[in-house]
Design a protein around this motif. Structure first.
Motif, PDB file in Angstrom:
ATOM      1  N   SER A 290      -3.501   9.193  -1.903  1.00 45.77           N
ATOM      2  CA  SER A 290      -3.497   9.121  -0.450  1.00 45.77           C
ATOM      3  C   SER A 290      -3.515   7.665   0.006  1.00 45.77           C
ATOM      4  O   SER A 290      -3.806   6.759  -0.780  1.00 45.77           O
ATOM      5  CB  SER A 290      -4.713   9.845   0.119  1.00 45.77           C
ATOM      6  OG  SER A 290      -5.901   9.148  -0.217  1.00 45.77           O
ATOM      7  N   GLN A 291      -3.245   7.452   1.290  1.00 47.18           N
ATOM      8  CA  GLN A 291      -3.247   6.087   1.808  1.00 47.18           C
ATOM      9  C   GLN A 291      -4.653   5.496   1.786  1.00 47.18           C
ATOM     10  O   GLN A 291      -4.819   4.301   1.519  1.00 47.18           O
ATOM     11  CB  GLN A 291      -2.705   6.049   3.241  1.00 47.18           C
ATOM     12  CG  GLN A 291      -2.691   4.639   3.825  1.00 47.18           C
ATOM     13  CD  GLN A 291      -1.812   4.520   5.044  1.00 47.18           C
ATOM     14  OE1 GLN A 291      -0.870   5.274   5.217  1.00 47.18           O
ATOM     15  NE2 GLN A 291      -2.113   3.557   5.899  1.00 47.18           N
ATOM     16  N   VAL A 292      -5.657   6.316   2.067  1.00 43.37           N
ATOM     17  CA  VAL A 292      -7.039   5.823   2.015  1.00 43.37           C
ATOM     18  C   VAL A 292      -7.379   5.368   0.599  1.00 43.37           C
ATOM     19  O   VAL A 292      -7.987   4.315   0.400  1.00 43.37           O
ATOM     20  CB  VAL A 292      -8.028   6.908   2.487  1.00 43.37           C
ATOM     21  CG1 VAL A 292      -9.476   6.453   2.269  1.00 43.37           C
ATOM     22  CG2 VAL A 292      -7.809   7.238   3.954  1.00 43.37           C
ATOM     23  N   ALA A 293      -6.966   6.160  -0.409  1.00 43.23           N
ATOM     24  CA  ALA A 293      -7.221   5.780  -1.799  1.00 43.23           C
ATOM     25  C   ALA A 293      -6.481   4.490  -2.148  1.00 43.23           C
ATOM     26  O   ALA A 293      -7.034   3.597  -2.809  1.00 43.23           O
ATOM     27  CB  ALA A 293      -6.802   6.898  -2.738  1.00 43.23           C
ATOM     28  N   ALA A 294      -5.231   4.384  -1.704  1.00 42.36           N
ATOM     29  CA  ALA A 294      -4.456   3.170  -1.990  1.00 42.36           C
ATOM     30  C   ALA A 294      -5.089   1.950  -1.344  1.00 42.36           C
ATOM     31  O   ALA A 294      -5.017   0.839  -1.889  1.00 42.36           O
ATOM     32  CB  ALA A 294      -3.022   3.341  -1.498  1.00 42.36           C
ATOM     33  N   THR A 295      -5.730   2.138  -0.187  1.00 37.29           N
ATOM     34  CA  THR A 295      -6.388   1.036   0.505  1.00 37.29           C
ATOM     35  C   THR A 295      -7.573   0.502  -0.284  1.00 37.29           C
ATOM     36  O   THR A 295      -8.010  -0.637  -0.075  1.00 37.29           O
ATOM     37  CB  THR A 295      -6.847   1.485   1.903  1.00 37.29           C
ATOM     38  OG1 THR A 295      -5.726   2.031   2.616  1.00 37.29           O
ATOM     39  CG2 THR A 295      -7.403   0.320   2.720  1.00 37.29           C
ATOM     40  N   LEU A 296      -8.086   1.300  -1.221  1.00 36.83           N
ATOM     41  CA  LEU A 296      -9.187   0.833  -2.066  1.00 36.83           C
ATOM     42  C   LEU A 296      -8.808  -0.414  -2.859  1.00 36.83           C
ATOM     43  O   LEU A 296      -9.667  -1.220  -3.214  1.00 36.83           O
ATOM     44  CB  LEU A 296      -9.628   1.942  -3.028  1.00 36.83           C
ATOM     45  CG  LEU A 296     -10.452   3.087  -2.424  1.00 36.83           C
ATOM     46  CD1 LEU A 296     -10.625   4.195  -3.450  1.00 36.83           C
ATOM     47  CD2 LEU A 296     -11.801   2.568  -1.936  1.00 36.83           C
ATOM     48  N   GLY A 297      -7.524  -0.580  -3.159  1.00 35.17           N
ATOM     49  CA  GLY A 297      -7.086  -1.795  -3.843  1.00 35.17           C
ATOM     50  C   GLY A 297      -7.353  -3.040  -3.031  1.00 35.17           C
ATOM     51  O   GLY A 297      -7.562  -4.127  -3.582  1.00 35.17           O
ATOM     52  N   LEU A 298      -7.349  -2.892  -1.717  1.00 37.85           N
ATOM     53  CA  LEU A 298      -7.698  -3.992  -0.823  1.00 37.85           C
ATOM     54  C   LEU A 298      -9.206  -4.130  -0.701  1.00 37.85           C
ATOM     55  O   LEU A 298      -9.761  -5.227  -0.843  1.00 37.85           O
ATOM     56  CB  LEU A 298      -7.078  -3.755   0.557  1.00 37.85           C
ATOM     57  CG  LEU A 298      -7.591  -4.614   1.719  1.00 37.85           C
ATOM     58  CD1 LEU A 298      -7.261  -6.088   1.492  1.00 37.85           C
ATOM     59  CD2 LEU A 298      -7.006  -4.128   3.042  1.00 37.85           C
ATOM     60  N   THR A 299      -9.882  -3.012  -0.437  1.00 38.59           N
ATOM     61  CA  THR A 299     -11.315  -3.077  -0.163  1.00 38.59           C
ATOM     62  C   THR A 299     -12.124  -3.486  -1.394  1.00 38.59           C
ATOM     63  O   THR A 299     -13.111  -4.221  -1.269  1.00 38.59           O
ATOM     64  CB  THR A 299     -11.820  -1.724   0.365  1.00 38.59           C
ATOM     65  OG1 THR A 299     -11.598  -0.718  -0.620  1.00 38.59           O
ATOM     66  CG2 THR A 299     -11.090  -1.334   1.635  1.00 38.59           C
TER      67      THR A 299
ATOM     68  N   ILE B  20       0.821  -1.216   0.000  1.00 36.10           N
ATOM     69  CA  ILE B  20       0.000   0.000   0.000  1.00 36.10           C
ATOM     70  C   ILE B  20       0.853   1.262   0.000  1.00 36.10           C
ATOM     71  O   ILE B  20       0.600   2.213  -0.760  1.00 36.10           O
ATOM     72  CB  ILE B  20      -0.983  -0.015   1.198  1.00 36.10           C
ATOM     73  CG1 ILE B  20      -2.098  -1.037   0.939  1.00 36.10           C
ATOM     74  CG2 ILE B  20      -1.571   1.368   1.429  1.00 36.10           C
ATOM     75  CD1 ILE B  20      -3.098  -1.166   2.068  1.00 36.10           C
ATOM     76  N   GLN B  21       1.892   1.293   0.834  1.00 33.88           N
ATOM     77  CA  GLN B  21       2.741   2.497   0.887  1.00 33.88           C
ATOM     78  C   GLN B  21       3.456   2.734  -0.433  1.00 33.88           C
ATOM     79  O   GLN B  21       3.636   3.882  -0.860  1.00 33.88           O
ATOM     80  CB  GLN B  21       3.758   2.356   2.031  1.00 33.88           C
ATOM     81  CG  GLN B  21       3.145   2.349   3.422  1.00 33.88           C
ATOM     82  CD  GLN B  21       2.352   3.615   3.708  1.00 33.88           C
ATOM     83  OE1 GLN B  21       2.718   4.715   3.273  1.00 33.88           O
ATOM     84  NE2 GLN B  21       1.253   3.471   4.438  1.00 33.88           N
ATOM     85  N   ASP B  22       3.833   1.653  -1.106  1.00 31.80           N
ATOM     86  CA  ASP B  22       4.492   1.810  -2.402  1.00 31.80           C
ATOM     87  C   ASP B  22       3.502   2.295  -3.457  1.00 31.80           C
ATOM     88  O   ASP B  22       3.867   3.073  -4.343  1.00 31.80           O
ATOM     89  CB  ASP B  22       5.104   0.475  -2.838  1.00 31.80           C
ATOM     90  CG  ASP B  22       6.098   0.639  -3.984  1.00 31.80           C
ATOM     91  OD1 ASP B  22       6.936   1.557  -3.915  1.00 31.80           O
ATOM     92  OD2 ASP B  22       6.005  -0.133  -4.951  1.00 31.80           O
ATOM     93  N   VAL B  23       2.238   1.836  -3.369  1.00 30.64           N
ATOM     94  CA  VAL B  23       1.202   2.319  -4.286  1.00 30.64           C
ATOM     95  C   VAL B  23       1.000   3.823  -4.101  1.00 30.64           C
ATOM     96  O   VAL B  23       0.822   4.568  -5.070  1.00 30.64           O
ATOM     97  CB  VAL B  23      -0.124   1.561  -4.051  1.00 30.64           C
ATOM     98  CG1 VAL B  23      -1.268   2.223  -4.808  1.00 30.64           C
ATOM     99  CG2 VAL B  23       0.014   0.104  -4.474  1.00 30.64           C
ATOM    100  N   VAL B  24       1.045   4.281  -2.839  1.00 33.58           N
ATOM    101  CA  VAL B  24       0.920   5.709  -2.548  1.00 33.58           C
ATOM    102  C   VAL B  24       2.001   6.499  -3.278  1.00 33.58           C
ATOM    103  O   VAL B  24       1.742   7.546  -3.899  1.00 33.58           O
ATOM    104  CB  VAL B  24       1.002   5.963  -1.028  1.00 33.58           C
ATOM    105  CG1 VAL B  24       1.119   7.453  -0.729  1.00 33.58           C
ATOM    106  CG2 VAL B  24      -0.210   5.372  -0.318  1.00 33.58           C
ATOM    107  N   LYS B  25       3.243   5.995  -3.239  1.00 28.12           N
ATOM    108  CA  LYS B  25       4.362   6.702  -3.869  1.00 28.12           C
ATOM    109  C   LYS B  25       4.298   6.639  -5.395  1.00 28.12           C
ATOM    110  O   LYS B  25       4.514   7.644  -6.078  1.00 28.12           O
ATOM    111  CB  LYS B  25       5.680   6.095  -3.387  1.00 28.12           C
ATOM    112  CG  LYS B  25       5.940   6.249  -1.895  1.00 28.12           C
ATOM    113  CD  LYS B  25       7.229   5.537  -1.491  1.00 28.12           C
ATOM    114  CE  LYS B  25       7.457   5.626   0.008  1.00 28.12           C
ATOM    115  NZ  LYS B  25       8.689   4.877   0.413  1.00 28.12           N
ATOM    116  N   VAL B  26       4.013   5.457  -5.927  1.00 29.70           N
ATOM    117  CA  VAL B  26       4.045   5.269  -7.380  1.00 29.70           C
ATOM    118  C   VAL B  26       2.938   6.061  -8.085  1.00 29.70           C
ATOM    119  O   VAL B  26       3.159   6.702  -9.115  1.00 29.70           O
ATOM    120  CB  VAL B  26       3.952   3.775  -7.733  1.00 29.70           C
ATOM    121  CG1 VAL B  26       3.788   3.587  -9.247  1.00 29.70           C
ATOM    122  CG2 VAL B  26       5.186   3.035  -7.238  1.00 29.70           C
TER     123      VAL B  26
END
Length: 581
Positions: free
Chosen positions: A170-179, A160-166
């Motif tokens: 935001s971290q919440v948006a990156a968490t959407l890949g999980l949800t 998730i943190q790497d998705v945020v950087k790439v």
């Protein structure tokens, strides 16, 4: 091994391509034995009543009328009915009844069909009669399939943190890949679970075809050029990969009797637990070295290897599909179109509206109108949601507080896995010692006796959350909160096993719909909870955030106790639950 390969996706394709000349069934190798597959009593009942079962009660006048009809039927109705060759007067090959008499067909409600069934209680084609090694091997395959898909949610969380950087989100948006992946779990079973129940499909094509697409879809996911593309394919892969999570339990139920189903579901639970616990460990080291998309490549390799095994060695477990294919083979072998199996008979009476209602409406109707279903589904959904929100605290605790690297942080999840290995043998011993003797001579159990293990599980969840929350401090060794995590798997394992068995026993006629609704409800909560997890743990702190979750779980503890005492009374008030136990 021949039977295993013949029933696999590869075996059925090979038979289709060669016209049935390879991997033949016994009746194809020896056409003289086909008559034993025709159930005489059910065929007679179809002729008299239009159903395979004799009506439980009927008026005496009706019985007398039927007896009169039987006595007045012509003895030459079929001159060849008792012929050893099995051919009628018109040259048509017909199945013989015991004694060689042609059954009478009621002109008003009877149906002139010959019901294809198991040839006896020891028919080896019946999945419940498979040898123990074969059942164990197929159970392992279902567990491996579940693990290969279920790991897809947690393995992404490591990146998730790497998705945020790439992608610069935001971290919440990156968490959407999980949800969104978990949301796919919720929606998929509403389509795939009913499809696997259709005799013409069975479970294998659903497993194999969806898993193949799941593997292929990992490529565009890993090569996503923008954030929207990543999210779209994460949802699609969750949707496509969901059959193992919703239908895996049904496959276990196909093979094991109710008294042994607890063991099968418990072993299947290992696959479900291993996915979320090993995902961060496997994904963490990959992200450290190669970046977030290597977690997706790992998922593709794992699921691809699983696909290769299942294509060649996973047999069909649906008895409805096995009997359907048997009836179809016999019709082709004999030219007798009156040969039909019970699942086909049931399917003939179902319209498209009936199928849509069963798949799309009934799960929600049962969920919101049945108090038992609603309470237990709500409880399981809570546990599922707590699991995903709690997992988001692990980076805070083990990376920020204890200084673990991203890869070694995944080792902290092994405490959860250890808890399952501790509690499973105890559950097996309890079930064998105290529950199995309570089954009656028909192999049936009062559903409420499935709930006692949940008494322990209900307390284990808050114990874990309070333990973890208040021991996750720099002045306390990191092993202490990891030991506390084991309590969560103890609680979740006992609760899931008890609830799934209880619902299946309490609603046997609607088990597929009840369990599909359960999967939808818990997956939707599991998808939504992680979105606010980081903010919750950051603002409240690990101690009070975990305690808040613990207090919520405390409020649900009475549910299994109340249902154990009053569940039978509630079932008697229900139109859908079982009343006779």
């Amino acid at each position: 091994m021949k039977d295993l390969v013949r029933e696999s996706f590869f075996g059925q394709c090979a038979r289709l391509i060669t016209g049935g000349r390879v991997l033949q069934y016994p009746e194809e190798e020896d056409p003289s034995i086909w008559q034993r597959y025709v159930h005489a009593e059910k065929s007679a009942n179809m002729g008299l009543y239009g159903t395979t079962e004799r009506p439980s009660s009927s008026s005496s006048a009706q019985n007398q009328n039927e007896e009169k009809k039987k006595k007045t039927r012509k003895s030459d109705e079929d001159d060849g009915a008792s012929n050893d060759s099995g051919y009628g007067a018109n040259g048509e090959q017909t199945p013989r009844r015991a004694g060689g008499h042609q059954k009478y067909i009621d002109p008003e409600k009877g149906r002139d069909v010959h019901v294809v069934d198991w040839y006896g209680p020891d028919d080896p084609a019946n999945p419940q009669n498979w040898s123990t090694p074969k059942k164990f091997f197929v159970t392992f395959e279902i567990c491996f399939l579940t693990f290969s898909v279920y790991i897809g949610s947690a393995i992404y969380s490591a990146g998730i943190q790497d998705v945020v950087k790439v992608f610069g989100v935001s971290q919440v948006a990156a968490t959407l890949g999980l949800t969104l992946f978990v949301a796919g779990y919720a929606v998929g079973p509403m389509l795939w679970a009913p499809m696997s129940e259709i005799p013409q499909f069975g479970r294998n094509p659903v497993y194999i075809i969806t898993l193949a697409v799941f593997v292929v879809f990992q490529v565009p996911t890993a090569l996503a050029t923008n954030f929207g593309m990543l999210l779209a394919f994460r949802f699609l892969t969750g949707f496509i990969g969901s059959p193992s999570l919703a239908t895996g339990g049904a496959s276990i139920g196909d093979m094991y009797t109710p008294s042994k189903r607890t063991y099968g579901l418990a072993v299947w639970g290992f696959g479900a637990v291993c996915g979320p616990t090993l995902g961060p460990l496997v994904g963490g080291f990959a992200v450290e070295k190669k970046g977030w998309n290597w977690t997706i490549w790992e998922l593709m390799w794992l699921s691809g290897f699983c696909l290769a095994i299942l294509v060649f060695f996973l047999p069909e477990t649906s008895s409805a599909n096995i009997l359907y294919r048997r009836a179809r083979r016999l019709r082709k072998l004999t030219g007798n179109n009156k040969l039909i199996c019970e699942p086909e008979i049931a399917g003939q009476d179902m319209t498209g509206k009936d199928v849509a209602q069963m798949a799309l409406i009934r799960p929600f109707t049962l969920l919101f109108t049945e108090p038992i279903v609603f309470l237990l589904d709500l409880y399981i959904a809570l546990i599922y949601g707590l699991l995903y929100i709690w997992f988001e605290s692990f980076p805070i605790v083990f990376i920020e507080i204890y200084g673990f690297s991203l890869g070694t942080e995944g080792l902290a999840f092994l405490g959860i896995l250890l808890g399952v290995f501790v509690v499973a043998p105890l559950l097996f011993w309890y079930h064998h010692r105290y529950i199995e003797p309570k089954f009656n001579e028909n192999g049936e159990l009062t559903p409420e006796w499935r709930l006692p293990p949940a008494f322990v599980g209900a307390f284990a969840i808050p114990i874990c959350l309070f333990w973890f929350g208040w021991t996750s401090r720099a002045d306390i060794h990191w092993i202490v909160p990891i030991i506390g995590t084991a309590w969560f798997s103890v609680g979740a394992f006992l609760l899931f096993n008890s609830v799934m068995n209880y619902l299946a026993d309490a609603y046997p006629l609607y088990a597929a719909s009840v369990l599909a609704g359960n999967d939808f409800f818990r997956s939707m909560l599991g998808a939504g909870f992680p979105l606010f997890a980081n903010a919750m743990y950051t603002k409240l702190g690990v101690n009070w955030a975990s305690s808040t979750l613990g207090f919520i779980s405390l409020a649900f503890i009475p549910i299994p106790f109340v249902l154990f005492k009053y569940g039978h009374w509630v079932r008697l008030k229900s139109k859908h639950a079982r009343h006779d136990l």
